[in-house]
Design a protein around this motif. Structure first.
Motif, PDB file in Angstrom:
ATOM      1  N   LYS A   2       0.842  -1.210   0.000  1.00  0.00           N
ATOM      2  CA  LYS A   2       0.000   0.000   0.000  1.00  0.00           C
ATOM      3  C   LYS A   2       0.871   1.252   0.000  1.00  0.00           C
ATOM      4  O   LYS A   2       1.917   1.296   0.624  1.00  0.00           O
ATOM      5  CB  LYS A   2      -0.848   0.031   1.278  1.00  0.00           C
ATOM      6  N   GLU A   3       0.389   2.295  -0.635  1.00  0.00           N
ATOM      7  CA  GLU A   3       1.121   3.568  -0.656  1.00  0.00           C
ATOM      8  C   GLU A   3       1.388   4.063   0.778  1.00  0.00           C
ATOM      9  O   GLU A   3       2.506   4.369   1.132  1.00  0.00           O
ATOM     10  CB  GLU A   3       0.315   4.588  -1.474  1.00  0.00           C
ATOM     11  N   LEU A   4       0.316   4.115   1.595  1.00  0.00           N
ATOM     12  CA  LEU A   4       0.479   4.553   2.992  1.00  0.00           C
ATOM     13  C   LEU A   4       0.012   3.434   3.922  1.00  0.00           C
ATOM     14  O   LEU A   4      -1.053   2.859   3.699  1.00  0.00           O
ATOM     15  CB  LEU A   4      -0.368   5.806   3.269  1.00  0.00           C
ATOM     16  N   SER A   5       0.804   3.151   4.946  1.00  0.00           N
ATOM     17  CA  SER A   5       0.383   2.104   5.874  1.00  0.00           C
ATOM     18  C   SER A   5       0.782   2.414   7.309  1.00  0.00           C
ATOM     19  O   SER A   5       1.709   3.196   7.569  1.00  0.00           O
ATOM     20  CB  SER A   5       0.955   0.746   5.458  1.00  0.00           C
ATOM     21  N   ILE A   6       0.047   1.778   8.219  1.00  0.00           N
ATOM     22  CA  ILE A   6       0.303   1.886   9.660  1.00  0.00           C
ATOM     23  C   ILE A   6       0.787   0.514  10.117  1.00  0.00           C
ATOM     24  O   ILE A   6       0.112  -0.482   9.882  1.00  0.00           O
ATOM     25  CB  ILE A   6      -0.997   2.264  10.397  1.00  0.00           C
ATOM     26  N   LYS A  55       5.340   5.391   4.193  1.00  0.00           N
ATOM     27  CA  LYS A  55       4.994   5.677   2.797  1.00  0.00           C
ATOM     28  C   LYS A  55       5.742   4.621   1.997  1.00  0.00           C
ATOM     29  O   LYS A  55       6.974   4.636   1.951  1.00  0.00           O
ATOM     30  CB  LYS A  55       5.449   7.079   2.416  1.00  0.00           C
ATOM     31  N   GLN A  56       5.011   3.685   1.426  1.00  0.00           N
ATOM     32  CA  GLN A  56       5.622   2.460   0.917  1.00  0.00           C
ATOM     33  C   GLN A  56       6.522   1.895   2.018  1.00  0.00           C
ATOM     34  O   GLN A  56       6.043   1.702   3.128  1.00  0.00           O
ATOM     35  CB  GLN A  56       6.289   2.714  -0.421  1.00  0.00           C
ATOM     36  N   ASP A  57       7.793   1.641   1.764  1.00  0.00           N
ATOM     37  CA  ASP A  57       8.579   1.081   2.879  1.00  0.00           C
ATOM     38  C   ASP A  57       9.408   2.134   3.624  1.00  0.00           C
ATOM     39  O   ASP A  57      10.272   1.802   4.419  1.00  0.00           O
ATOM     40  CB  ASP A  57       9.467  -0.075   2.395  1.00  0.00           C
ATOM     41  N   GLN A  58       9.095   3.405   3.382  1.00  0.00           N
ATOM     42  CA  GLN A  58       9.838   4.495   4.031  1.00  0.00           C
ATOM     43  C   GLN A  58       9.120   4.925   5.316  1.00  0.00           C
ATOM     44  O   GLN A  58       7.967   5.336   5.267  1.00  0.00           O
ATOM     45  CB  GLN A  58       9.883   5.679   3.043  1.00  0.00           C
ATOM     46  N   MET A  81       3.075  12.059  14.978  1.00  0.00           N
ATOM     47  CA  MET A  81       4.058  12.964  14.371  1.00  0.00           C
ATOM     48  C   MET A  81       4.429  12.508  12.964  1.00  0.00           C
ATOM     49  O   MET A  81       4.351  11.324  12.641  1.00  0.00           O
ATOM     50  CB  MET A  81       5.321  13.058  15.237  1.00  0.00           C
ATOM     51  N   ILE A  82       4.778  13.500  12.142  1.00  0.00           N
ATOM     52  CA  ILE A  82       5.367  13.254  10.826  1.00  0.00           C
ATOM     53  C   ILE A  82       6.779  13.822  10.883  1.00  0.00           C
ATOM     54  O   ILE A  82       6.980  14.934  11.380  1.00  0.00           O
ATOM     55  CB  ILE A  82       4.555  13.952   9.707  1.00  0.00           C
ATOM     56  N   ASP A  83       7.751  13.054  10.432  1.00  0.00           N
ATOM     57  CA  ASP A  83       9.146  13.515  10.440  1.00  0.00           C
ATOM     58  C   ASP A  83       9.264  14.839   9.687  1.00  0.00           C
ATOM     59  O   ASP A  83       8.595  15.062   8.676  1.00  0.00           O
ATOM     60  CB  ASP A  83      10.020  12.458   9.774  1.00  0.00           C
ATOM     61  N   GLN A  84      10.160  15.698  10.174  1.00  0.00           N
ATOM     62  CA  GLN A  84      10.270  17.036   9.575  1.00  0.00           C
ATOM     63  C   GLN A  84      10.580  17.017   8.084  1.00  0.00           C
ATOM     64  O   GLN A  84      10.155  17.911   7.358  1.00  0.00           O
ATOM     65  CB  GLN A  84      11.289  17.883  10.333  1.00  0.00           C
ATOM     66  N   ARG A  85      11.288  15.977   7.606  1.00  0.00           N
ATOM     67  CA  ARG A  85      11.615  15.915   6.174  1.00  0.00           C
ATOM     68  C   ARG A  85      10.382  15.669   5.311  1.00  0.00           C
ATOM     69  O   ARG A  85      10.407  15.899   4.100  1.00  0.00           O
ATOM     70  CB  ARG A  85      12.616  14.775   5.899  1.00  0.00           C
ATOM     71  N   PHE A  86       9.318  15.176   5.926  1.00  0.00           N
ATOM     72  CA  PHE A  86       8.136  14.799   5.145  1.00  0.00           C
ATOM     73  C   PHE A  86       6.932  15.674   5.464  1.00  0.00           C
ATOM     74  O   PHE A  86       5.830  15.396   5.029  1.00  0.00           O
ATOM     75  CB  PHE A  86       7.798  13.328   5.398  1.00  0.00           C
ATOM     76  N   GLN A  87       7.152  16.733   6.253  1.00  0.00           N
ATOM     77  CA  GLN A  87       6.027  17.607   6.572  1.00  0.00           C
ATOM     78  C   GLN A  87       5.725  18.542   5.406  1.00  0.00           C
ATOM     79  O   GLN A  87       6.572  18.786   4.555  1.00  0.00           O
ATOM     80  CB  GLN A  87       6.334  18.414   7.840  1.00  0.00           C
ATOM     81  N   GLY A  90       1.122  17.074   2.936  1.00  0.00           N
ATOM     82  CA  GLY A  90      -0.212  16.488   3.083  1.00  0.00           C
ATOM     83  C   GLY A  90      -0.220  15.117   3.734  1.00  0.00           C
ATOM     84  O   GLY A  90      -1.284  14.538   3.942  1.00  0.00           O
ATOM     85  N   LEU A  91       0.966  14.599   4.064  1.00  0.00           N
ATOM     86  CA  LEU A  91       1.022  13.257   4.679  1.00  0.00           C
ATOM     87  C   LEU A  91       0.313  13.230   6.036  1.00  0.00           C
ATOM     88  O   LEU A  91      -0.339  12.250   6.376  1.00  0.00           O
ATOM     89  CB  LEU A  91       2.469  12.807   4.869  1.00  0.00           C
ATOM     90  N   GLY A  92       0.458  14.304   6.801  1.00  0.00           N
ATOM     91  CA  GLY A  92      -0.184  14.364   8.114  1.00  0.00           C
ATOM     92  C   GLY A  92      -1.687  14.210   7.982  1.00  0.00           C
ATOM     93  O   GLY A  92      -2.316  13.433   8.707  1.00  0.00           O
ATOM     94  N   ARG A  93      -2.264  14.944   7.032  1.00  0.00           N
ATOM     95  CA  ARG A  93      -3.726  14.870   6.836  1.00  0.00           C
ATOM     96  C   ARG A  93      -4.163  13.472   6.414  1.00  0.00           C
ATOM     97  O   ARG A  93      -5.196  12.981   6.852  1.00  0.00           O
ATOM     98  CB  ARG A  93      -4.164  15.848   5.743  1.00  0.00           C
ATOM     99  N   SER A  94      -3.386  12.856   5.540  1.00  0.00           N
ATOM    100  CA  SER A  94      -3.758  11.495   5.117  1.00  0.00           C
ATOM    101  C   SER A  94      -3.631  10.518   6.277  1.00  0.00           C
ATOM    102  O   SER A  94      -4.501   9.674   6.497  1.00  0.00           O
ATOM    103  CB  SER A  94      -2.847  11.032   3.974  1.00  0.00           C
ATOM    104  N   PHE A  95      -2.544  10.636   7.024  1.00  0.00           N
ATOM    105  CA  PHE A  95      -2.320   9.660   8.096  1.00  0.00           C
ATOM    106  C   PHE A  95      -3.273   9.845   9.274  1.00  0.00           C
ATOM    107  O   PHE A  95      -3.617   8.871   9.931  1.00  0.00           O
ATOM    108  CB  PHE A  95      -0.865   9.689   8.560  1.00  0.00           C
ATOM    109  N   ILE A  96      -3.701  11.073   9.548  1.00  0.00           N
ATOM    110  CA  ILE A  96      -4.628  11.210  10.676  1.00  0.00           C
ATOM    111  C   ILE A  96      -5.960  10.541  10.310  1.00  0.00           C
ATOM    112  O   ILE A  96      -6.588   9.889  11.160  1.00  0.00           O
ATOM    113  CB  ILE A  96      -4.797  12.686  11.142  1.00  0.00           C
ATOM    114  N   GLN A  97      -6.341  10.610   9.040  1.00  0.00           N
ATOM    115  CA  GLN A  97      -7.574   9.906   8.630  1.00  0.00           C
ATOM    116  C   GLN A  97      -7.375   8.388   8.722  1.00  0.00           C
ATOM    117  O   GLN A  97      -8.258   7.662   9.187  1.00  0.00           O
ATOM    118  CB  GLN A  97      -7.985  10.312   7.201  1.00  0.00           C
ATOM    119  N   LEU A  98      -6.222   7.920   8.280  1.00  0.00           N
ATOM    120  CA  LEU A  98      -5.932   6.484   8.396  1.00  0.00           C
ATOM    121  C   LEU A  98      -5.905   6.042   9.853  1.00  0.00           C
ATOM    122  O   LEU A  98      -6.352   4.946  10.197  1.00  0.00           O
ATOM    123  CB  LEU A  98      -4.573   6.165   7.765  1.00  0.00           C
TER     124      LEU A  98
END
Lengths: 152, 152
Positions: A2-6, A55-58, A81-87, A90-98
């Motif tokens: 999956k593109e994004l995973s927990i 994000k994938q395997d990152q 938290m989202i690492d500062q390099r990836f802030q 929009g990753l934060g918004r996607s992950f909070i929904q996930l």
């Protein structure tokens, strides 16, 4: 994949997740991930479980879920938290929904609870956009404002 | 309360032990204590146990014991450190003797093993003064020199 995973923090990913950090101006608002992981082992009464956000395997972020109140059917979401390099992407918004989806899928809770330092306006806006509401309650232990998300 | 004591890391003391740090020039040679604690939880095959070093009730240092070879009867002492605020007062020398005593009292080992980065002359001198000897062996995983202490 999956593109994004927990994914739960494990022997295989903990070091890369411990390396994730927030920007300097956010540090007063959140514990380092390694401290959150140690809380999950030593402060056992809250049954904290730590997760990596991928994000994938990152590895790009982290969160902790626990302190479930089974009677009142609410559970805490903490240390998101989202690492500062990836802030800022929009990753934060996607992950909070996930994360919301994950919690309501894996726990019997009807409400997700989190607390925010009164002066942390950025976090308040972020969580309100994600559907959280200011409960008006204060977490007496840390003098933080309690926000809640109710299951639809 | 004993003047100097060795106590297992616990729910009550882990935060104060995670706060202990070495001086900047020693940081390349040792992992932060919180990382060592996480290794003890996640890297389970070595059965690492973490300990705090206390002067009365003041946490002053840290160490990790594990990776016991029961057949060959040796065990590793790792991550031995004294916080930078308490260095230079002889505490390291006292605690390494206590650590040796602790290991031979609590484990069936006949030898204590540790590894030192080749360029870390200070550590080599410290451990040789404490009775360790350079084994001439190299830890292939980290290219470090292996020092040993034999039970009398």
């Amino acid at each position: 994949m999956k593109e994004l995973s927990i994914q739960k923090v494990s022997a295989d990913n903990w070091r890369s997740l411990a390396d994730l950090t927030v920007a300097a101006d956010q540090k007063p608002y959140i514990e380092p991930n390694e401290i959150s992981m140690l809380e999950s082992f030593y402060d056992t009464k809250h049954n904290w479980v730590c997760f990596g956000l991928f994000k994938q395997d990152q590895p790009v972020g982290f969160m902790m879920i626990g302190a479930e109140d089974k009677e009142e059917q609410y559970i805490w979401l903490d240390r998101f938290m989202i690492d500062q390099r990836f802030q800022g992407s929009g990753l934060g918004r996607s992950f909070i929904q996930l994360a919301i989806e994950y919690i309501f899928t894996h726990y019997a809770a009807n409400e997700i609870v989190l607390s925010i330092k009164p002066e942390n306006g950025g976090a308040k806006r972020f969580y309100m956009q994600a559907g959280f509401e200011d409960s008006g309650l204060i977490d007496p232990e840390f003098d933080e404002d309690i926000f809640m998300y109710e299951k639809n």
